[in-house]
Design an enzyme around this catalytic site. Sequence first.
Site, short mmCIF file in Angstrom:
data_model
loop_
_atom_site.label_atom_id
_atom_site.label_comp_id
_atom_site.label_asym_id
_atom_site.label_seq_id
_atom_site.Cartn_x
_atom_site.Cartn_y
_atom_site.Cartn_z
N GLU A 286 0.83 -1.19 0.00
CA GLU A 286 0.00 0.00 0.00
C GLU A 286 0.87 1.26 0.00
OE1 GLU A 286 -3.90 -0.42 2.16
OE2 GLU A 286 -3.09 1.29 3.24
N GLU A 289 2.27 1.76 -3.39
CA GLU A 289 1.20 2.25 -4.26
C GLU A 289 0.94 3.74 -4.02
OE1 GLU A 289 -2.38 -0.01 -3.72
OE2 GLU A 289 -3.44 1.06 -5.30
N CYS A 312 -7.89 -2.03 4.17
CA CYS A 312 -7.68 -3.17 5.08
C CYS A 312 -8.98 -3.65 5.70
CB CYS A 312 -6.79 -2.79 6.25
SG CYS A 312 -5.39 -1.84 5.77
N SER A 332 -6.88 1.84 -2.30
CA SER A 332 -5.73 1.02 -2.66
C SER A 332 -6.22 -0.35 -3.11
CB SER A 332 -4.84 0.86 -1.42
OG SER A 332 -3.98 -0.23 -1.58
N LYS A 371 -14.92 -9.96 8.49
CA LYS A 371 -13.85 -10.85 8.01
C LYS A 371 -14.40 -12.21 7.61
CE LYS A 371 -10.18 -8.23 8.36
NZ LYS A 371 -9.47 -7.83 7.15
N GLU A 374 -15.59 -11.61 4.25
CA GLU A 374 -14.46 -11.34 3.35
C GLU A 374 -13.78 -12.63 2.90
OE1 GLU A 374 -10.79 -9.68 4.95
OE2 GLU A 374 -10.72 -8.25 3.30
N GLU A 379 -13.30 -14.04 -5.09
CA GLU A 379 -12.01 -13.66 -5.66
C GLU A 379 -10.83 -14.02 -4.77
OE1 GLU A 379 -14.45 -11.61 -4.76
OE2 GLU A 379 -13.75 -9.71 -3.93
N CYS A 516 -10.30 -1.43 14.85
CA CYS A 516 -10.50 -2.86 15.11
C CYS A 516 -10.65 -3.18 16.61
CB CYS A 516 -9.36 -3.69 14.56
SG CYS A 516 -8.99 -3.30 12.85
#
Lengths: 592, 162
Positions: A286, A289, A312, A332, A371, A374, A379, A516
């Site tokens: 990141e 980038e 994230c 990102s 999560k 996710e 993908e 978090c």
Amino acid sequence: METVKLTIDNKTVEVPKGTTVSKAARMLGIDIPLLCHMELHDLGIENKPAGCRICVVEVEGRRNLAPSCVTTCEEGMVVKTHTTRVLNARRTVMEFILSDHPKDCLICPKSGHCELQDMAKRLGIREIPGQEIAAMSTYRKDTSPSIIRDLDKCIMCRRCEMMCNEVQTVGALSAINRGFMSAVAPAFEQNLEYSPCTYCGQCVAVCPTGALTEVNHTPDVLRALADPSKTVVVQTAPAVRAALGEEFGLEPGTLVTGKMVAALRALGFDYVFDTDFAADLTIMEEGTELLDRLKRHLSGDKTARLPILTSCCPGWVNFFEYYYPDLKDVPSTAKSPQQMFGAVAKSYFAGKKGINRKDMVVVSVMPCLAKKYECQRGEFSVDGNPDVDYSISTRELAAFIKQANIDFNNLPEEEFDNPLGESTGAGVIFGTTGGVIEAAVRTAYELYTGKKLERLDFTELRGFEGVRSATVDFDGLKLNIGIAHGLGNARKLLDDVKSGKSQFHAIEIMACPGGCIGGGGQPLHHGKSEILKARAAAIYREDKNKPLRKSHENPFIIELYKEYLGEPNSEKAHHLLHTHYFERKKKIFVKP
Amino acid sequence: MSSIKIELRQEDISKIREICASFNNDEQELINVLHKCQEHFGYLPAEVQEVISDCMGVPTAKIYGVVTFYSFFTMTPKGKHPVSICMGTACYVRGAEKVLEEFKKELGIQVGQTTKDGKFSLSSLRCVGACGLAPVVLVGEKTYGRVAPDDVRNILKEYKDK
């Protein structure tokens, strides 16, 4: 400040004008029970629908009992909090709430942490009259990839609705119907899966009963551990170590990193690794980038869009995929640390050990419910085999440890395994709001300027304010940084990005208030924001104690690039560690 | 994410947009917008609520919450012949409830529902200002006075082939 003087239970108190009776009482050490009311003071979050009526008190000169959670103090007011009339009313209210509430407390996932159960105990309820005539509500259970809604257990406190709409501005849940039929549900009573829900889990974090809970993946993990043909690898997110101890009676803010590692090893995981390692890796990707986009942008390349947004947080990703699909090339492309870890574990590490990826099971322990969703995204798998097989929450891990007869508090401190267990302080602070961008700044500064960073603590990026900004000097280049935690706060920054008004070069967004550490999978805070603050402080303590505090100095990260990935943002790194985003909002179809 | 298929015609969407715009797309005016939309469509199907949500920037869940809270709003289309039974005081004391029960039995639906063939829908209302005729039943525009449960079958018969 203007004040008023009043008497509560024969004690006199002077309070600022506008103070509620329940808060004034607390100043006198009088603890009026509250049920629907919930407040996270330091985050400016308050739920006060005055719906449950548990907190009623008698106010001299008023005919009706007053809900103390919303009644403001007036000069000369005389309040009684435990007269026979008050106690009887409170009991009746509780009996009504319990009349149609399921009585399966023994096997309820919220048992022991349920505020309704606590209240019944506190009020000394021993029987529930009228049960034989009371209709039981019979809502169907709704199971999404992350969250289970069991509305028979809903008491209409509307905390979830407040979190979902006012704090998160997601708008997935609303109160519907009326009377016995009232409930909190998505539009048209569809499943959560078909709503704008981001799975941030803040509704679960504040639900006082078992109406909202997480999908439990512990049985799947247990099955994998019992299968001798599987190599089971575990990764633990930074925020878990700062909160897990609470489930074992330790003070909030106690760091239990070493004990957590020991417990995971005792549970039978073959390799105990750290998501913090992947957080360091995220910074490499990141950060690179960011610098690349920044350099191109400064040289006039119009295709290099700024600000760059962190990626994230899966709740946040779900949010912008739904509400800001036209901005989907702004965040990102770096995967989240959980997914980077899975991708590296099942390729680099599996290859190193000669393990077929099908025989490796990657488990993550996360402070997060999004999560779970996710890791199930298509993908993030290869030929149907997911990079991360199961994600369990901090709460699920605690329950798992207890079931395995592990005396957690007396465990010795153990170290993570290598190579995917080594991390720097930069990886640790991912667990709290402002941490990701601080970690990125530490690395980007050195990569951009080629100079050694003298000051590692960017206190200007820390804190609990919902939207924060700071300017960091990159040797003459002034980098404007924005930070938002809570999706409602994120929306404020995003609307500026959308309208082109944003002056930021980089923005960090975390879906949960506090980041978090306040995630939907953490031990329940029950409205105590000091718990969240203690966890954040613990995270910064862990960072300070680390010998290495910059991601690019992690020796195993350096080795990973040397042996396997080449360099940050290389083709291989892109293939393994980057992703793309989708539009999630349904289109309105028009009949031709 | 699965998609709800919205089968509105372009002119329906334009109409909803027009109604929302006439209230400046102001969230505070949601109830008025819903009134106007129900006036236009006869009911408030999910599809209409979705478009209102899109126009006004109010979550669909919130709109659905309002629609299900107020009994005036309905998500089921009214029948070709809407049957309304007055449950006002005068009608009620003269046996309107028994008449309503008879309609429910004959049509096999509850208040707020529509028969499967779309012919009849059932609703109750409060006072149509014809208390001298109590109990009163309305079918479409037509008023029936001094209705007894035994009359119900004959009333419905009038509309069987219409």
